[in-house]
Design an enzyme around this catalytic site. Sequence first.
Site, PDB file in Angstrom:
ATOM      1  N   LYS A 119      -7.978   1.287  -2.889  1.00  0.00           N
ATOM      2  CA  LYS A 119      -7.635   0.818  -1.538  1.00  0.00           C
ATOM      3  C   LYS A 119      -7.756   1.980  -0.531  1.00  0.00           C
ATOM      4  CE  LYS A 119      -5.021  -1.173   1.772  1.00  0.00           C
ATOM      5  NZ  LYS A 119      -5.106  -2.391   2.472  1.00  0.00           N
ATOM      6  N   THR A 150       0.873  -1.173   0.000  1.00  0.00           N
ATOM      7  CA  THR A 150       0.000   0.000   0.000  1.00  0.00           C
ATOM      8  C   THR A 150       0.906   1.217   0.000  1.00  0.00           C
ATOM      9  OG1 THR A 150      -1.602  -1.177   1.350  1.00  0.00           O
ATOM     10  CG2 THR A 150      -1.820   1.219   1.249  1.00  0.00           C
ATOM     11  N   LYS A 181      -1.539   4.797   8.678  1.00  0.00           N
ATOM     12  CA  LYS A 181      -0.737   4.966   7.456  1.00  0.00           C
ATOM     13  C   LYS A 181      -1.662   5.191   6.253  1.00  0.00           C
ATOM     14  CE  LYS A 181       1.693   2.196   4.082  1.00  0.00           C
ATOM     15  NZ  LYS A 181       2.331   0.962   3.685  1.00  0.00           N
TER      16      LYS A 181
END
Length: 316
Positions: A191, A116, A266
Amino acid sequence: MAGRGARRRELRHAHNVMIAEQAMGRIAFIGLGAMGLPMARNLAAANLRPSCFDAAEAARERAASCGLDVASSLEEAAAGADTVVTMLQNGEQVLAVWRALLPLMPQGALFIDCSTIDIAQARDAHALASYAGARAVDAPVSGGVAGAEAGSLTFMCGGTSEAFAAATPILEKMGARLFHCGDPGLGQATKLCNNLMLGVTMIATAEAFALAERIGLPAQKLFEVAAASSGQSWSLTTYCPVAGLAPASPANRDYATGFATRLMLKDLRLAESAAARAGAVTPLGAAAAQLYALYEAQGGGGRDFSGVIEMLAGKV
Ligand code: NAD
Protein backbone atom coordinates in the site's frame (compact mmCIF):
# COMPACT_ATOMS: atom_id res chain seq x y z
CA MET A 1 6.36 -26.38 -14.22
CA ALA A 2 5.88 -22.90 -12.71
CA GLY A 3 2.35 -22.89 -14.15
CA ARG A 4 1.55 -26.17 -12.42
CA GLY A 5 2.95 -24.88 -9.10
CA ALA A 6 0.78 -21.75 -9.33
CA ARG A 7 -2.28 -23.86 -10.16
CA ARG A 8 -1.57 -26.12 -7.14
CA ARG A 9 -1.32 -23.01 -4.90
CA GLU A 10 -4.61 -21.69 -6.32
CA LEU A 11 -6.35 -25.01 -5.64
CA ARG A 12 -4.95 -25.16 -2.11
CA HIS A 13 -6.14 -21.58 -1.51
CA ALA A 14 -9.64 -22.36 -2.87
CA HIS A 15 -9.82 -25.46 -0.63
CA ASN A 16 -8.71 -23.46 2.46
CA VAL A 17 -11.23 -20.68 1.66
CA MET A 18 -14.02 -23.27 1.46
CA ILE A 19 -13.05 -24.66 4.88
CA ALA A 20 -12.83 -21.13 6.31
CA GLU A 21 -16.28 -20.30 4.94
CA GLN A 22 -17.80 -23.33 6.65
CA ALA A 23 -16.12 -22.50 9.97
CA MET A 24 -16.96 -18.78 9.93
CA GLY A 25 -18.22 -17.45 13.29
CA ARG A 26 -19.17 -14.01 14.57
CA ILE A 27 -17.17 -10.93 13.61
CA ALA A 28 -16.33 -8.03 15.94
CA PHE A 29 -15.89 -4.92 13.77
CA ILE A 30 -13.97 -2.08 15.46
CA GLY A 31 -13.81 1.45 13.98
CA LEU A 32 -16.94 2.84 12.33
CA GLY A 33 -15.59 5.98 10.66
CA ALA A 34 -15.73 7.09 7.03
CA MET A 35 -14.43 3.71 5.82
CA GLY A 36 -15.39 1.32 8.62
CA LEU A 37 -19.10 2.10 8.65
CA PRO A 38 -19.78 1.23 4.98
CA MET A 39 -17.49 -1.83 5.25
CA ALA A 40 -19.42 -3.11 8.28
CA ARG A 41 -22.67 -2.44 6.42
CA ASN A 42 -21.47 -4.63 3.55
CA LEU A 43 -20.70 -7.45 5.99
CA ALA A 44 -24.19 -7.06 7.46
CA ALA A 45 -25.72 -7.04 3.95
CA ALA A 46 -23.98 -10.39 3.36
CA ASN A 47 -25.67 -11.75 6.51
CA LEU A 48 -22.45 -11.89 8.54
CA ARG A 49 -24.03 -9.75 11.33
CA PRO A 50 -20.91 -8.04 12.67
CA SER A 51 -20.94 -6.89 16.28
CA CYS A 52 -19.69 -3.31 15.94
CA PHE A 53 -17.92 -0.83 18.18
CA ASP A 54 -16.35 2.63 17.91
CA ALA A 55 -14.79 4.70 20.69
CA ALA A 56 -16.85 7.73 19.57
CA GLU A 57 -20.47 7.84 20.62
CA ALA A 58 -21.51 9.74 17.48
CA ALA A 59 -20.04 6.95 15.30
CA ARG A 60 -21.88 4.29 17.34
CA GLU A 61 -25.16 6.21 16.97
CA ARG A 62 -24.67 6.54 13.19
CA ALA A 63 -24.01 2.81 12.92
CA ALA A 64 -27.06 1.93 15.04
CA SER A 65 -29.24 4.17 12.88
CA CYS A 66 -28.04 2.13 9.86
CA GLY A 67 -29.38 -1.02 11.53
CA LEU A 68 -26.01 -2.46 12.63
CA ASP A 69 -25.61 -4.38 15.91
CA VAL A 70 -23.66 -1.90 18.04
CA ALA A 71 -21.97 -2.90 21.29
CA SER A 72 -21.35 -0.46 24.13
CA SER A 73 -17.74 -1.58 24.71
CA LEU A 74 -14.88 -3.36 22.97
CA GLU A 75 -15.35 -6.35 25.25
CA GLU A 76 -19.06 -6.58 24.47
CA ALA A 77 -18.32 -6.47 20.72
CA ALA A 78 -15.86 -9.34 21.11
CA ALA A 79 -18.15 -11.57 23.19
CA GLY A 80 -18.83 -14.75 21.21
CA ALA A 81 -16.73 -13.59 18.25
CA ASP A 82 -13.88 -15.55 16.67
CA THR A 83 -12.82 -12.83 14.21
CA VAL A 84 -11.87 -9.19 14.75
CA VAL A 85 -11.73 -6.61 11.96
CA THR A 86 -10.14 -3.24 12.79
CA MET A 87 -10.44 -0.07 10.68
CA LEU A 88 -8.71 2.63 12.73
CA GLN A 89 -6.70 5.79 12.22
CA ASN A 90 -3.19 4.66 13.16
CA GLY A 91 -0.93 1.90 14.48
CA GLU A 92 -1.17 3.00 18.14
CA GLN A 93 -4.95 2.52 18.03
CA VAL A 94 -4.65 -0.86 16.28
CA LEU A 95 -2.11 -2.15 18.80
CA ALA A 96 -4.22 -0.91 21.74
CA VAL A 97 -7.37 -2.63 20.42
CA TRP A 98 -5.57 -5.88 19.55
CA ARG A 99 -3.86 -5.90 23.00
CA ALA A 100 -7.24 -5.48 24.67
CA LEU A 101 -9.01 -8.15 22.60
CA LEU A 102 -6.39 -10.88 22.12
CA PRO A 103 -6.75 -12.28 25.67
CA LEU A 104 -10.55 -12.44 25.25
CA MET A 105 -10.60 -14.41 21.99
CA PRO A 106 -10.52 -18.19 21.48
CA GLN A 107 -7.34 -19.95 20.32
CA GLY A 108 -6.93 -19.69 16.55
CA ALA A 109 -9.04 -16.51 16.37
CA LEU A 110 -8.51 -14.38 13.27
CA PHE A 111 -7.45 -10.70 13.46
CA ILE A 112 -7.69 -8.61 10.28
CA ASP A 113 -6.47 -5.01 10.27
CA CYS A 114 -7.67 -2.95 7.30
CA SER A 115 -6.23 0.39 8.53
CA THR A 116 -3.19 1.98 6.87
CA ILE A 117 -0.44 1.87 9.49
CA ASP A 118 3.32 1.81 9.95
CA ILE A 119 4.87 -1.43 8.66
CA ALA A 120 6.82 -1.98 11.90
CA GLN A 121 3.63 -1.59 13.94
CA ALA A 122 1.81 -4.00 11.62
CA ARG A 123 4.58 -6.54 12.27
CA ASP A 124 4.29 -5.89 16.03
CA ALA A 125 0.55 -6.58 15.78
CA HIS A 126 1.25 -9.88 13.94
CA ALA A 127 3.76 -10.84 16.65
CA LEU A 128 1.24 -10.09 19.43
CA ALA A 129 -1.37 -12.21 17.66
CA SER A 130 1.02 -15.08 17.09
CA TYR A 131 2.12 -15.01 20.76
CA ALA A 132 -1.56 -15.25 21.81
CA GLY A 133 -2.23 -18.19 19.45
CA ALA A 134 -4.26 -16.09 16.98
CA ARG A 135 -3.91 -15.73 13.21
CA ALA A 136 -3.45 -12.29 11.65
CA VAL A 137 -3.63 -10.47 8.34
CA ASP A 138 -2.66 -6.88 7.57
CA ALA A 139 -5.10 -5.88 4.84
CA PRO A 140 -4.95 -2.16 4.00
CA VAL A 141 -7.26 -0.98 1.26
CA SER A 142 -7.34 1.16 -1.81
CA GLY A 143 -10.57 2.56 -3.25
CA GLY A 144 -11.56 5.17 -0.67
CA VAL A 145 -15.01 5.83 0.77
CA ALA A 146 -16.71 5.29 -2.61
CA GLY A 147 -15.06 1.84 -2.88
CA ALA A 148 -16.02 1.02 0.72
CA GLU A 149 -19.64 1.92 0.00
CA ALA A 150 -19.76 -0.02 -3.26
CA GLY A 151 -17.97 -3.06 -1.79
CA SER A 152 -15.35 -2.70 -4.50
CA LEU A 153 -12.21 -2.11 -2.38
CA THR A 154 -8.83 -3.60 -3.24
CA PHE A 155 -7.20 -5.40 -0.28
CA MET A 156 -3.42 -5.82 -0.09
CA CYS A 157 -2.74 -8.58 2.38
CA GLY A 158 0.22 -9.73 4.44
CA GLY A 159 0.31 -12.88 6.54
CA THR A 160 0.54 -16.64 6.17
CA SER A 161 -1.31 -18.34 3.29
CA GLU A 162 -3.53 -20.03 5.85
CA ALA A 163 -4.51 -16.71 7.52
CA PHE A 164 -5.07 -15.12 4.11
CA ALA A 165 -7.38 -18.00 3.13
CA ALA A 166 -9.32 -17.61 6.41
CA ALA A 167 -9.72 -13.86 5.79
CA THR A 168 -10.75 -14.26 2.14
CA PRO A 169 -14.49 -15.00 2.60
CA ILE A 170 -14.78 -11.91 4.85
CA LEU A 171 -12.73 -9.55 2.68
CA GLU A 172 -14.63 -10.67 -0.42
CA LYS A 173 -17.83 -9.22 1.07
CA MET A 174 -16.19 -5.78 1.27
CA GLY A 175 -13.99 -5.73 -1.80
CA ALA A 176 -13.62 -6.71 -5.42
CA ARG A 177 -9.91 -7.55 -5.53
CA LEU A 178 -7.73 -9.35 -3.00
CA PHE A 179 -3.96 -9.69 -3.28
CA HIS A 180 -1.78 -11.84 -1.05
CA CYS A 181 1.44 -9.80 -1.03
CA GLY A 182 3.47 -12.12 1.22
CA ASP A 183 4.65 -12.25 4.82
CA PRO A 184 3.33 -10.18 7.76
CA GLY A 185 3.57 -6.44 7.02
CA LEU A 186 3.89 -6.81 3.24
CA GLY A 187 0.25 -5.74 2.72
CA GLN A 188 1.13 -2.41 4.34
CA ALA A 189 4.40 -2.28 2.38
CA THR A 190 2.49 -2.73 -0.90
CA LYS A 191 0.00 0.00 0.00
CA LEU A 192 2.75 2.48 0.96
CA CYS A 193 4.83 1.79 -2.17
CA ASN A 194 1.72 2.17 -4.35
CA ASN A 195 0.75 5.46 -2.72
CA LEU A 196 4.33 6.73 -2.97
CA MET A 197 4.06 6.26 -6.76
CA LEU A 198 0.61 7.87 -6.80
CA GLY A 199 1.64 10.88 -4.69
CA VAL A 200 4.66 11.56 -6.91
CA THR A 201 2.94 11.02 -10.28
CA MET A 202 0.15 13.39 -9.23
CA ILE A 203 2.64 16.16 -8.43
CA ALA A 204 4.45 15.56 -11.75
CA THR A 205 1.15 15.62 -13.66
CA ALA A 206 -0.03 18.77 -11.87
CA GLU A 207 3.31 20.50 -12.50
CA ALA A 208 3.14 19.71 -16.21
CA PHE A 209 -0.40 21.12 -16.53
CA ALA A 210 0.55 24.24 -14.55
CA LEU A 211 3.54 24.74 -16.87
CA ALA A 212 1.40 24.12 -19.98
CA GLU A 213 -1.04 26.81 -18.85
CA ARG A 214 1.77 29.37 -18.46
CA ILE A 215 3.16 28.53 -21.90
CA GLY A 216 -0.26 28.72 -23.56
CA LEU A 217 -0.63 25.01 -24.36
CA PRO A 218 -4.33 24.06 -23.93
CA ALA A 219 -4.92 21.46 -21.17
CA GLN A 220 -7.14 19.44 -23.53
CA LYS A 221 -4.29 19.12 -26.05
CA LEU A 222 -1.73 18.07 -23.42
CA PHE A 223 -4.20 15.51 -22.04
CA GLU A 224 -4.93 14.03 -25.46
CA VAL A 225 -1.28 13.66 -26.41
CA ALA A 226 0.15 12.59 -23.01
CA ALA A 227 -2.64 10.00 -22.57
CA ALA A 228 -1.40 8.38 -25.80
CA SER A 229 2.29 8.93 -25.05
CA SER A 230 4.91 8.19 -22.40
CA GLY A 231 3.52 10.73 -19.92
CA GLN A 232 0.50 8.46 -19.43
CA SER A 233 -0.41 7.40 -15.88
CA TRP A 234 -3.45 6.76 -13.68
CA SER A 235 -2.98 10.29 -12.25
CA LEU A 236 -3.49 11.61 -15.78
CA THR A 237 -6.11 9.44 -17.41
CA THR A 238 -8.37 8.51 -14.46
CA TYR A 239 -7.70 11.26 -11.96
CA CYS A 240 -6.59 14.23 -14.07
CA PRO A 241 -6.02 17.25 -11.78
CA VAL A 242 -7.57 19.60 -14.39
CA ALA A 243 -11.38 19.71 -14.59
CA GLY A 244 -13.31 18.50 -17.61
CA LEU A 245 -10.79 15.96 -18.94
CA ALA A 246 -11.33 12.67 -17.05
CA PRO A 247 -14.97 11.87 -16.16
CA ALA A 248 -14.38 10.50 -12.61
CA SER A 249 -11.79 13.07 -11.57
CA PRO A 250 -12.35 15.03 -8.29
CA ALA A 251 -11.21 18.14 -10.25
CA ASN A 252 -14.70 18.07 -11.81
CA ARG A 253 -16.16 18.58 -8.31
CA ASP A 254 -13.73 21.33 -7.26
CA TYR A 255 -11.62 18.70 -5.40
CA ALA A 256 -14.34 18.51 -2.73
CA THR A 257 -14.46 14.69 -2.45
CA GLY A 258 -11.99 11.90 -3.14
CA PHE A 259 -8.76 11.02 -1.32
CA ALA A 260 -8.04 13.81 1.17
CA THR A 261 -4.60 15.49 1.03
CA ARG A 262 -4.10 14.79 4.76
CA LEU A 263 -4.48 11.03 4.09
CA MET A 264 -2.02 11.15 1.17
CA LEU A 265 0.38 13.01 3.45
CA LYS A 266 -0.08 10.38 6.15
CA ASP A 267 0.79 7.60 3.68
CA LEU A 268 3.83 9.45 2.31
CA ARG A 269 5.12 10.00 5.85
CA LEU A 270 4.65 6.29 6.60
CA ALA A 271 6.56 5.50 3.38
CA GLU A 272 9.32 7.90 4.47
CA SER A 273 9.71 6.29 7.87
CA ALA A 274 9.74 2.82 6.25
CA ALA A 275 12.43 4.06 3.83
CA ALA A 276 14.52 5.52 6.66
CA ARG A 277 14.37 2.24 8.58
CA ALA A 278 15.23 0.18 5.48
CA GLY A 279 18.05 2.52 4.40
CA ALA A 280 16.26 3.25 1.09
CA VAL A 281 16.57 6.59 -0.69
CA THR A 282 13.22 8.16 -1.66
CA PRO A 283 13.93 11.81 -2.54
CA LEU A 284 10.83 12.28 -4.70
CA GLY A 285 8.58 10.84 -1.98
CA ALA A 286 10.13 13.30 0.50
CA ALA A 287 9.67 16.24 -1.89
CA ALA A 288 6.07 15.24 -2.59
CA ALA A 289 5.36 15.02 1.17
CA GLN A 290 6.71 18.56 1.61
CA LEU A 291 4.48 19.89 -1.17
CA TYR A 292 1.33 18.18 0.18
CA ALA A 293 2.21 19.51 3.67
CA LEU A 294 2.41 23.02 2.22
CA TYR A 295 -0.94 22.56 0.47
CA GLU A 296 -2.43 21.30 3.75
CA ALA A 297 -1.07 24.39 5.55
CA GLN A 298 -2.78 26.53 2.90
CA GLY A 299 -6.15 24.94 3.67
CA GLY A 300 -6.06 21.96 1.27
CA GLY A 301 -5.91 19.18 3.93
CA GLY A 302 -9.53 18.15 3.50
CA ARG A 303 -9.56 18.57 -0.27
CA ASP A 304 -8.66 15.82 -2.75
CA PHE A 305 -4.87 15.54 -3.11
CA SER A 306 -5.04 16.33 -6.85
CA GLY A 307 -6.07 19.85 -5.73
CA VAL A 308 -2.35 20.40 -5.10
CA ILE A 309 -2.39 21.78 -8.66
CA GLU A 310 -4.12 24.88 -7.26
CA MET A 311 -0.99 25.60 -5.25
CA LEU A 312 1.47 24.63 -8.01
CA ALA A 313 -0.38 26.89 -10.46
CA GLY A 314 -0.23 29.74 -7.93
CA LYS A 315 -4.01 29.81 -7.45
CA VAL A 316 -4.10 29.47 -3.64
P1 NAD B 1 -11.98 7.81 10.47
O1 NAD B 1 -11.23 8.76 11.31
O2 NAD B 1 -13.18 8.32 9.73
O3 NAD B 1 -12.47 6.54 11.35
C1 NAD B 1 -11.69 5.91 12.33
C2 NAD B 1 -12.61 5.55 13.49
O4 NAD B 1 -11.87 4.81 14.46
C3 NAD B 1 -13.19 6.78 14.21
O5 NAD B 1 -14.61 6.73 14.18
C4 NAD B 1 -12.64 6.65 15.64
O6 NAD B 1 -13.55 7.11 16.65
C5 NAD B 1 -12.40 5.15 15.74
N1 NAD B 1 -11.45 4.79 16.79
C6 NAD B 1 -10.25 5.32 17.08
N2 NAD B 1 -9.68 4.68 18.11
C7 NAD B 1 -10.53 3.71 18.49
C8 NAD B 1 -10.50 2.70 19.49
N3 NAD B 1 -9.46 2.59 20.33
N4 NAD B 1 -11.56 1.87 19.59
C9 NAD B 1 -12.62 1.98 18.76
N5 NAD B 1 -12.71 2.92 17.79
C10 NAD B 1 -11.68 3.77 17.66
O7 NAD B 1 -10.92 7.17 9.46
P2 NAD B 1 -11.24 6.51 8.02
O8 NAD B 1 -11.24 7.55 6.97
O9 NAD B 1 -12.39 5.58 8.17
O10 NAD B 1 -9.89 5.68 7.79
C11 NAD B 1 -9.64 4.47 8.50
C12 NAD B 1 -8.32 3.91 8.00
O11 NAD B 1 -8.41 3.63 6.60
C13 NAD B 1 -7.13 4.84 8.19
O12 NAD B 1 -6.02 4.09 8.59
C14 NAD B 1 -6.93 5.45 6.80
O13 NAD B 1 -5.59 5.83 6.56
C15 NAD B 1 -7.35 4.29 5.90
N6 NAD B 1 -7.86 4.69 4.58
C16 NAD B 1 -8.77 5.69 4.48
C17 NAD B 1 -9.25 6.05 3.21
C18 NAD B 1 -10.28 7.17 3.06
O14 NAD B 1 -10.51 7.59 1.92
N7 NAD B 1 -10.89 7.65 4.12
C19 NAD B 1 -8.81 5.37 2.06
C20 NAD B 1 -7.91 4.32 2.22
C21 NAD B 1 -7.44 3.98 3.48
